[in-house]
Design an enzyme around this catalytic site. Structure first.
Site, short mmCIF file in Angstrom:
data_model
loop_
_atom_site.label_atom_id
_atom_site.label_comp_id
_atom_site.label_asym_id
_atom_site.label_seq_id
_atom_site.Cartn_x
_atom_site.Cartn_y
_atom_site.Cartn_z
N GLU A 34 92.19 -54.38 42.29
CA GLU A 34 90.81 -54.06 41.92
C GLU A 34 90.45 -54.64 40.56
O GLU A 34 90.87 -54.13 39.53
CB GLU A 34 90.59 -52.54 41.94
CG GLU A 34 90.81 -51.90 43.30
CD GLU A 34 89.90 -52.45 44.37
OE1 GLU A 34 88.70 -52.70 44.08
OE2 GLU A 34 90.37 -52.64 45.51
N GLU A 75 86.71 -44.89 40.17
CA GLU A 75 87.14 -46.20 40.70
C GLU A 75 88.17 -46.01 41.81
O GLU A 75 88.14 -46.71 42.83
CB GLU A 75 87.71 -47.06 39.57
CG GLU A 75 87.94 -48.49 39.94
CD GLU A 75 86.66 -49.27 40.20
OE1 GLU A 75 86.54 -49.85 41.31
OE2 GLU A 75 85.79 -49.31 39.33
N ASP A 102 78.14 -48.01 49.29
CA ASP A 102 77.15 -48.07 48.21
C ASP A 102 77.16 -46.79 47.38
O ASP A 102 77.06 -46.83 46.15
CB ASP A 102 75.75 -48.30 48.78
CG ASP A 102 75.55 -49.70 49.32
OD1 ASP A 102 76.44 -50.56 49.12
OD2 ASP A 102 74.50 -49.94 49.97
#
Length: 133
Positions: A34, A75, A102
């Protein structure tokens, strides 16, 4: 042994150490895969370094660390949502899958915005005072 080699485990963890190793594998996976997690890590290190330099109070440290860990946790949750959605829908478009991704991303954005506000409220006045001297 990383989690890729532990694919055969189908039962609960039996020891604290086993659970700890899986959690460590998750942190490593977050950091390696990530890009935004790596950016957040660098920002956190910078904020902590500035905090050490400014000799923050205990209350300031608590707020700063809360903001940092909210970003890290959001996250991680975002990555979980993205992974599960991708597992379920594959490469097909699905409106609900997009909405889930989203909203998870919005959670990270809100946490990051909170962290910026906390960082500015705590760090900016002290830096300004140092620059005035």
């Amino acid at each position: 042994m990383d989690s890729n080699e532990k694919k055969t485990q189908t039962t609960k963890n039996h020891t604290f150490w086993q659970s700890f190793c899986h959690a460590k594998d998750g942190l490593v996976a977050l950091y390696q895969t990530e890009r935004n997690f790596r950016k957040h890590t660098l920002a956190a290190i910078l904020a902590i370094g500035i905090g050490v330099w400014l000799h923050l109070t205990m209350n300031q440290w608590l707020w700063l660390l809360l903001a940092i860990f909210l970003v890290f946790i959001s996250e991680a949750v975002n990555t979980i949502v993205e992974s599960i959605v991708d597992l379920l829908v594959g490469h097909q478009f699905d409106g609900l899958a997009k909405k889930a991704k989203d909203v998870a991303a919005a959670g990270v954005l809100m946490a990051a915005a909170f962290a910026v506000v906390v960082g500015l409220l705590i760090l900016a006045p002290s830096i300004w005072n140092l620059l005035q001297k």
